[in-house]
Design an enzyme around this catalytic site. Structure first.
Site, PDB file in Angstrom:
ATOM      1  N   ASP A  84      -0.885  14.864   8.916  1.00 45.47           N
ATOM      2  CA  ASP A  84       0.033  13.733   8.846  1.00 45.47           C
ATOM      3  C   ASP A  84      -0.100  13.130   7.450  1.00 45.47           C
ATOM      4  O   ASP A  84      -1.127  12.541   7.123  1.00 45.47           O
ATOM      5  CB  ASP A  84      -0.338  12.702   9.917  1.00 45.47           C
ATOM      6  CG  ASP A  84       0.552  11.470   9.893  1.00 45.47           C
ATOM      7  OD1 ASP A  84       1.413  11.339   8.990  1.00 45.47           O
ATOM      8  OD2 ASP A  84       0.375  10.620  10.776  1.00 45.47           O
ATOM      9  N   ASN A 105       6.556  18.899   0.983  1.00 47.05           N
ATOM     10  CA  ASN A 105       7.889  19.046   1.546  1.00 47.05           C
ATOM     11  C   ASN A 105       8.214  18.018   2.626  1.00 47.05           C
ATOM     12  O   ASN A 105       9.317  17.993   3.137  1.00 47.05           O
ATOM     13  CB  ASN A 105       8.053  20.466   2.112  1.00 47.05           C
ATOM     14  CG  ASN A 105       9.463  20.772   2.523  1.00 47.05           C
ATOM     15  OD1 ASN A 105      10.411  20.333   1.897  1.00 47.05           O
ATOM     16  ND2 ASN A 105       9.621  21.522   3.596  1.00 47.05           N
ATOM     17  N   TYR A 125      15.572   5.730   0.584  1.00 47.98           N
ATOM     18  CA  TYR A 125      15.524   7.155   0.262  1.00 47.98           C
ATOM     19  C   TYR A 125      15.709   7.393  -1.226  1.00 47.98           C
ATOM     20  O   TYR A 125      14.901   8.059  -1.868  1.00 47.98           O
ATOM     21  CB  TYR A 125      16.585   7.908   1.068  1.00 47.98           C
ATOM     22  CG  TYR A 125      16.454   9.400   0.955  1.00 47.98           C
ATOM     23  CD1 TYR A 125      15.436  10.068   1.631  1.00 47.98           C
ATOM     24  CD2 TYR A 125      17.323  10.148   0.182  1.00 47.98           C
ATOM     25  CE1 TYR A 125      15.296  11.447   1.534  1.00 47.98           C
ATOM     26  CE2 TYR A 125      17.200  11.515   0.080  1.00 47.98           C
ATOM     27  CZ  TYR A 125      16.189  12.161   0.755  1.00 47.98           C
ATOM     28  OH  TYR A 125      16.055  13.529   0.645  1.00 47.98           O
ATOM     29  N   LYS A 162      12.640   8.672  -3.756  1.00 51.49           N
ATOM     30  CA  LYS A 162      12.760   9.991  -4.393  1.00 51.49           C
ATOM     31  C   LYS A 162      12.759   9.866  -5.922  1.00 51.49           C
ATOM     32  O   LYS A 162      12.248  10.739  -6.621  1.00 51.49           O
ATOM     33  CB  LYS A 162      14.011  10.719  -3.893  1.00 51.49           C
ATOM     34  CG  LYS A 162      13.913  11.148  -2.440  1.00 51.49           C
ATOM     35  CD  LYS A 162      12.766  12.121  -2.218  1.00 51.49           C
ATOM     36  CE  LYS A 162      12.745  12.672  -0.814  1.00 51.49           C
ATOM     37  NZ  LYS A 162      11.747  13.727  -0.621  1.00 51.49           N
TER      38      LYS A 162
END
Length: 185
Positions: free
Chosen positions: A27, A54, A120, A124
């Site tokens: 995790d 990933n 998001y 990123k």
């Protein structure tokens, strides 16, 4: 068919040596889980050649005043802090030898600011900068050509390799603020 079995079968079908496959559950939001996985890899192999980060989480798109704060923070915990934890835990194993390759999967969304995509998009973007920082800190001990670079392309590998000199010389495929220092005060 389980992933490990599929990898072994693919190698056999291709006439390759059967790889040593180690299946671990981890995790990325739990430091002790990540550290336990790194310890297991060290016990099994002693070093690590390639790390692929990933894991990802996309929070529901919502404007700042409407966003679910826990979902927003979950995106950061997986997309940025998960990569941070994993890289920090596994990097010592990579520096022991081998290929020393880290692949951080980001998103073209890192280049955009869009309504409702803050968690998001921004996480990123931060991941891309983190990737550059790790390259700056450990680049002398790792491969330089694509180290710390952002790659999203339609080129095939031979074409990418043809562009290596230009990419390195012009320091391309990185997030940059251009023109700022050329402006007159």
């Amino acid at each position: 068919m389980k992933t490990a079995d599929a990898v072994r079968k693919a190698a056999k079908d291709a006439g390759r040596v059967e790889p040593n496959v180690l299946v671990l559950e981890m995790d990325v939001c739990d430091r002790s889980s990540v550290e336990a996985a790194a310890k297991r890899v060290e016990e099994e192999w002693g070093q690590l050649d390639i790390l692929v980060n990933n894991a990802g989480h996309m929070a529901e798109f919502a404007s700042l005043l409407d966003v679910d704060e826990e979902d927003y923070m979950r995106a950061w915990d997986v997309n940025y802090w998960g990569v941070f934890r994993t890289t920090k835990a596994f990097l010592p194993l990579m520096l022991k030898g081998g290929d020393k390759t880290i692949v951080n999967l980001s998103s073209v969304a890192a280049h955009y600011a869009g309504v409702g995509g803050g968690a998001y998009h921004v996480s990123k973007f931060a991941l891309a900068r983190f990737t550059e920082c790790v390259q700056d800190e450990y680049g002398a001990q790792r491969r330089e050509f694509l180290g710390g670079r952002w790659l999203s392309c339609r080129w095939d590998l031979p074409r990418l390799l043809e562009m290596e000199d230009e990419i390195v010389a012009k320091d391309l495929l990185k997030f940059k603020c251009t023109g700022l220092w050329n402006l007159e005060a």
